[in-house]
Design an enzyme around this catalytic site. Structure first.
Site, short mmCIF file in Angstrom:
data_model
loop_
_atom_site.label_atom_id
_atom_site.label_comp_id
_atom_site.label_asym_id
_atom_site.label_seq_id
_atom_site.Cartn_x
_atom_site.Cartn_y
_atom_site.Cartn_z
CG LEU A 68 -15.13 0.41 -5.47
CD1 LEU A 68 -14.80 1.16 -6.75
CD2 LEU A 68 -16.58 -0.06 -5.48
CG PHE A 73 2.18 -1.67 -3.80
CD1 PHE A 73 3.21 -0.87 -3.34
CD2 PHE A 73 2.49 -2.96 -4.23
CE1 PHE A 73 4.52 -1.31 -3.33
CE2 PHE A 73 3.79 -3.42 -4.22
CZ PHE A 73 4.81 -2.60 -3.76
CB ALA A 74 -3.46 0.68 -4.25
CB CYS A 76 -9.92 0.33 -5.66
SG CYS A 76 -10.62 1.21 -7.07
CG ASP A 185 -1.61 -9.41 -12.73
OD1 ASP A 185 -1.62 -10.66 -12.63
OD2 ASP A 185 -1.91 -8.66 -11.79
#
Length: 647
Positions: A68, A73-74, A76, A185
């Site tokens: 997605l 850092f990640a 999804c 953010d």
């Protein structure tokens, strides 16, 4: 569903052995849709082990689906519970990226702040767990991705759309601030859109508890284009900084780019600190006033969320209850349910054009052509030797394009126009608003210049109106496309076209109903219209010359040519709006022409006095400017479109 694990442990716990077989139940196979219902599955399947995510404590298993999004850092992914078939968005953070204590502390903080939030416009936190490789955070799945994806597809949004999204952002943000949480953010990529077009504020990776001013952290965080000046000046992050970011979001959606965006980060930060930006005159007055109120250097001078919601931009502007899914990629048709507007529209139609008959014999639900056309108005064209009057455009004296004062900027004295044309499919309003948004964004930011930028060397073939005849006092408006297809938009709103080889007749009672016949098999009920069409074709062939030197387009390259939705004549120009979004403006005095087409990207084609034609990217004109001749015509076209807009 209950959380599968407690809180994150300070250190990764030992790797858990993966189950030897998937859990019992109707888990979807690897090729199945992540949202497949359990009842339609053939039985237990064995998914690819690399796509399995297993909670080490509960043993519950999930199938990892499509990516997605991804960040620093990640990543999804979409993930589906094999037992319940519930789909989630799972944020996967590698343990290697949080090996240091302060990195891990950020993830713990994100989970701690997000897990207890319950609000309609906040992405719902479900549960989390970790194994030796990754940390997994399971969140509500927002299937239509983010506002950033919509912005990339659309570039600018209509003010009613912006109000629709901002109201939901403000609702979620108010909830956060009431709970003492700062998002820190806010940007387009962190506003997620659900299947039913609801907005959810998400990504709490930088969120923090609200502290007294003297205790606030002075670190600079956030996305550069949306960071408030006090954050850059290391004065701390308060609720007012979130409001500033919201103003940047509003500006970006309305104008197509962030207010302080430059090619250089240092220059962007300088502009933010000095609050140096431009408010396009094309925005409504309430929109400009609200942006000016939000984007103020001092946090104390900015309005609160309650004050923003009470501003004229929200209280006096139309906000739709729901946006159509199509608005993710194209301009929606947003007509306020206003009785006064409906009455005005009826008066306008009675003055400027007749709509097609709505008697029951003309039902659009009937598929039989003879039934469909049986109720059409029979029109006699009289003796075949009777010629129509010369085109109205040829009889007009040259007119000046000198710009008028701002208070008289709308084109005056509409000489003639068609009605609304087709009532279904892509509407006149949709075409007008789409062109209006794109063109005003181009014109508003265009720097002064004396000449045009370099045109495209090999533009795509363009279908445009090369000849036209206005005989609307009796029959309708006839035109010939550059593909040599000839067509007539009749006064009753129906449309008929003759193919370039003159062998096929295309008939459109509405924009969504199309019938094709060989010339010899046209139903008797349509013979009068065909006779008029043939006469228009003959007249234009014998008496009119092509209006420019653009390359001809073979009709085989254009299997579905655009339909003329509406035409409007003023004392200076002819405006034509087409079903594919193309807008063409013909100027009488010097026979120049302006054609807006393409949209992704927007192309501007200018046919000069000497009939030569050049095609430009609108983005190049926006960045580099253009000649005074072209600029004047762009501005006049903008005023024409604005005059046609229902807003």
């Amino acid at each position: 569903m209950e959380p599968a694990a407690g809180f994150l442990s300070p250190r990764p716990f030992p790797r858990a052995a993966a189950p030897s077989s998937p859990p019992a139940g109707p888990g979807p196979p690897a090729s199945a849709s992540p949202r497949s219902e359990p009842g339609v599955l053939a039985g237990p399947q064995t998914p690819d082990a690399s796509r399995l995510i297993t909670d080490p404590r509960s043993g519950r298993t999930y199938i990892k689906g499509r990516l997605l999004g991804k960040g620093g850092f990640a990543r999804c992914y979409e993930a589906t519970d094999t037992e319940t078939s519930i789909a989630y968005a799972v944020k996967v953070i590698p343990q290697s990226r949080v090996a240091k204590p302060h990195q891990r502390e950020k993830i713990i903080n994100e989970i701690e702040l997000h897990r207890d939030l319950q609000h309609r416009h906040i992405v719902r936190f479900s549960h989390h767990f970790e194994d030796a490789d990754n940390i997994y955070i399971f969140l509500e799945l927002c299937s239509r991705k983010s506002l950033a994806h919509i912005w990339k597809a659309r570039h600018t949004l209509l003010e009613p759309e912006v109000r629709y999204y901002l109201r939901q952002i403000l609702s979620g943000l108010k909830y956060l601030h009431q709970r003492g949480i700062l998002h820190r953010d806010l940007k387009l990529g962190n506003f997620f859109i659900t299947d039913n077009m609801e907005l959810k504020v998400g990504d709490f990776g930088l969120a923090a508890r609200l502290e007294p001013p003297e205790q606030r952290k002075k670190t600079i965080c956030g996305t550069p284009n949306y960071v408030a000046p006090e954050v850059l000046l290391r004065q701390g992050h308060g609720p007012e900084a979130d409001v500033w970011s919201l103003g940047c979001v509003m500006y970006t959606l309305l104008c197509g780019s962030p207010p302080f965006e430059t090619a250089d980060l240092k220059e962007t930060y300088r502009c933010i600190k000095q609050v140096h930006y431009t408010l396009p005159a094309s925005l409504s007055l309430p929109a400009r006033q609200l942006l000016a109120a939000i984007l103020r250097a001092s946090p104390r001078d900015r309005p609160s969320i309650e004050q923003i919601l009470r501003h004229d931009f929200f209280t006096k502007g139309y906000t739709p209850d729901r946006l159509p899914v199509s608005s993710c990629v194209t301009v929606p048709d947003l007509t306020p349910p206003n009785p006064a507007r409906s009455l005005f529209a009826k008066v306008t139609k009675s003055l400027f054009g007749r709509r097609k008959s709505k008697n029951k014999n003309h039902s659009e639900e009937q598929d039989n052509v003879s039934c469909l056309v049986s109720g059409l108005m029979r029109t006699s064209i009289g003796h075949p030797d009777v010629r129509p009057e010369a085109p109205a455009a040829s009889a007009l004296a040259p007119v000046s394009l000198v710009e008028t004062a701002a208070e008289d900027s709308s084109p005056r004295g509409t000489l003639a126009s068609s009605g609304d044309g087709f009532e279904e499919g892509l509407t006149v309003t949709t075409v007008v608003e789409s062109a209006l948004c794109a063109l005003r964004n181009c014109v508003a930011f265009m720097p002064p210049a004396e000449q045009n930028p370099a045109p495209l060397a090999q533009p795509e073939p363009l279908v445009w109106v090369s000849k036209w005849v206005d005989y609307s006092n009796k029959f309708g408006f006839g035109y010939q496309l550059s593909s040599r297809r000839v067509a007539v938009l009749f006064n009753d709103g129906t449309h008929m076209a003759l193919s370039a080889n003159r062998k096929t007749v295309h008939y459109n009672p509405t924009s969504t109903k199309h019938f094709s016949f060989s010339v010899g098999s046209v139903p008797r009920a349509l013979q009068p219209q065909l006779g008029i069409l043939r006469y228009f074709a003959s007249y234009m062939e014998q008496h009119l010359m092509k209006g420019g030197d653009l390359p001809s387009v073979e009709e085989v390259e254009v299997p579905a040519p655009p339909l003329l939705l509406q035409w409007v004549k003023t004392d200076q120009a002819l405006l034509m709006l087409f079903s594919d979004g193309t807008v063409q403006v013909n100027f009488y005095g010097d026979h120049t022409k302006l054609i807006l087409s393409g949209w992704e990207p927007l192309l501007v084609t200018f046919v000069a006095r000497n009939r030569s034609a050049c095609t430009y990217l609108a983005s190049h004109l926006r960045q580099l400017g253009c000649s005074p001749d072209l600029r004047q015509r762009l501005r006049y076209a903008l005023r024409l479109l604005r005059d046609r807009s229902p807003a």
